[in-house]
Design a protein around this motif. Structure first.
Motif, PDB file in Angstrom:
ATOM      1  N   GLY A 244      -5.256-119.443 -29.621  1.00  0.00           N
ATOM      2  CA  GLY A 244      -5.363-120.564 -28.705  1.00  0.00           C
ATOM      3  C   GLY A 244      -6.437-120.401 -27.645  1.00  0.00           C
ATOM      4  N   HIS A 245      -7.299-119.407 -27.791  1.00  0.00           N
ATOM      5  CA  HIS A 245      -8.367-119.206 -26.820  1.00  0.00           C
ATOM      6  C   HIS A 245      -9.443-120.273 -26.989  1.00  0.00           C
ATOM      7  N   LYS A 246     -10.117-120.586 -25.899  1.00  0.00           N
ATOM      8  CA  LYS A 246     -11.239-121.518 -25.941  1.00  0.00           C
ATOM      9  C   LYS A 246     -12.534-120.721 -25.960  1.00  0.00           C
ATOM     10  N   VAL A 247     -13.361-120.963 -26.960  1.00  0.00           N
ATOM     11  CA  VAL A 247     -14.605-120.215 -27.107  1.00  0.00           C
ATOM     12  C   VAL A 247     -15.707-120.906 -26.316  1.00  0.00           C
ATOM     13  N   ARG A 248     -16.453-120.112 -25.563  1.00  0.00           N
ATOM     14  CA  ARG A 248     -17.551-120.635 -24.745  1.00  0.00           C
ATOM     15  C   ARG A 248     -18.872-120.025 -25.201  1.00  0.00           C
ATOM     16  N   ASP A 249     -19.866-120.879 -25.365  1.00  0.00           N
ATOM     17  CA  ASP A 249     -21.232-120.419 -25.639  1.00  0.00           C
ATOM     18  C   ASP A 249     -22.082-120.657 -24.407  1.00  0.00           C
ATOM     19  N   LEU A 250     -23.002-119.732 -24.157  1.00  0.00           N
ATOM     20  CA  LEU A 250     -23.967-119.870 -23.071  1.00  0.00           C
ATOM     21  C   LEU A 250     -25.358-119.684 -23.654  1.00  0.00           C
ATOM     22  N   LEU A 251     -26.243-120.632 -23.378  1.00  0.00           N
ATOM     23  CA  LEU A 251     -27.614-120.595 -23.872  1.00  0.00           C
ATOM     24  C   LEU A 251     -28.569-120.689 -22.690  1.00  0.00           C
ATOM     25  N   PHE A 252     -29.235-119.582 -22.400  1.00  0.00           N
ATOM     26  CA  PHE A 252     -30.201-119.512 -21.310  1.00  0.00           C
ATOM     27  C   PHE A 252     -31.559-119.099 -21.863  1.00  0.00           C
ATOM     28  N   ARG A 253     -32.612-119.416 -21.119  1.00  0.00           N
ATOM     29  CA  ARG A 253     -33.963-118.989 -21.502  1.00  0.00           C
ATOM     30  C   ARG A 253     -34.559-118.092 -20.425  1.00  0.00           C
ATOM     31  N   ARG A 254     -35.343-117.149 -20.891  1.00  0.00           N
ATOM     32  CA  ARG A 254     -36.115-116.316 -19.972  1.00  0.00           C
ATOM     33  C   ARG A 254     -37.240-117.165 -19.404  1.00  0.00           C
ATOM     34  N   ARG A 255     -37.346-117.193 -18.093  1.00  0.00           N
ATOM     35  CA  ARG A 255     -38.391-118.009 -17.443  1.00  0.00           C
ATOM     36  C   ARG A 255     -39.782-117.443 -17.723  1.00  0.00           C
TER      37      ARG A 255
END
Length: 255
Positions: A244-255
């Motif tokens: 029942g966990h909620k999966v989170r994705d994070l997408l960042f870019r190197r400046r």
């Protein structure tokens, strides 16, 4: 485990590096016959030790994966193909799937789990994937001492240990100090992709990535990202969803 030197060592960096709090626990659990065979046969070819004693020549490391110039028998020169670092790949199924889907991307897959190392090597061999190299040891040492500035086109950290107890939060990998370290080998525009099924850790990841000047969120609202199609479901994700966990994705870019 591999006394004749044809497999990963227990402590590749040895005592010549400082003692510090680590974000992982080495797990040299039972290795199956197939994993052991893959390690013995393929480690000298596709594996490398994170010993902190040298800077990796990525073109040399991936030389087998470089197409030869027509009729010359020689590689076409230094490759401009992207190199992505994946830290903590578990048993390697998702890593192999992504490497197969993106054959032009070279994957540095780092873990300390011996069965997983053997399994990923086995999968790469069975599927004819020459664009995967398996690193044994501490990714911090790899980032700090063995990769040239601007040498990485991406960083993947999927389902790292959440260290849920408050007294252990200092062991979590995604911290400002880690992001400082990763910023140098990541070239401008490199994609940093993290995923977790532990909500408090997801919030911490979002906070530290959003607050770091070297990275910018790819999401216009500054929040979490939908799971991109390029990331397969991992075992850890399936287990978390079952609970029942909620999966989170994070997408960042190197400046």
């Amino acid at each position: 485990m591999f006394p004749d030197g044809d497999g990963p060592s227990a402590d590749p960096a040895g005592s010549h590096h400082e003692r510090r709090i680590r974000s992982f626990q080495p797990r040299r659990s039972r290795v199956t016959a197939g994993q052991r065979a893959a390690l013995r046969r393929l480690w000298p070819r596709w594996g490398f030790e994170i010993d902190g004693l040298r800077r990796l020549d990525l073109d040399e490391l991936f030389a087998e994966d470089e197409p030869e110039a027509s009729g010359s028998g020689q590689p076409n020169g230094p490759s401009e193909r992207p190199v992505v670092l994946e830290i903590g790949f578990g048993m390697g199924e998702a890593t192999a799937d992504m490497a197969a889907a993106e054959p032009e991307t070279r994957v540095l897959a780092v873990d300390v789990h011996t069965p997983g190392q053997g399994n990923l090597l086995r999968l790469a061999d069975e599927r004819g994937l020459t664009n995967v190299r398996v690193g044994n040891g501490d990714a911090i040492i790899l980032l700090r001492e063995m990769l040239a500035p601007g040498s990485l086109s991406g960083l993947r950290v999927y389902f790292p240990d959440p260290w849920p107890k408050k007294r252990h939060h200092k062991r979590r990998l995604i911290q400002p100090e880690f992001l400082d370290l990763a910023a140098e080998p990541l070239r401008s525009g490199a994609l940093v992709h993290c995923a977790t099924d532990w909500e408090p850790y997801a919030e911490q990841m979002l906070d530290v990535l959003s607050g770091h000047p070297a990275y910018e969120n790819t999401q216009p609202d500054g929040g979490f990202a939908p799971r991109p199609d390029v990331r397969p479901l991992t075992r850890f994700e399936e287990a978390g969803l079952t609970k029942g966990h909620k999966v989170r994705d994070l997408l960042f870019r190197r400046r």
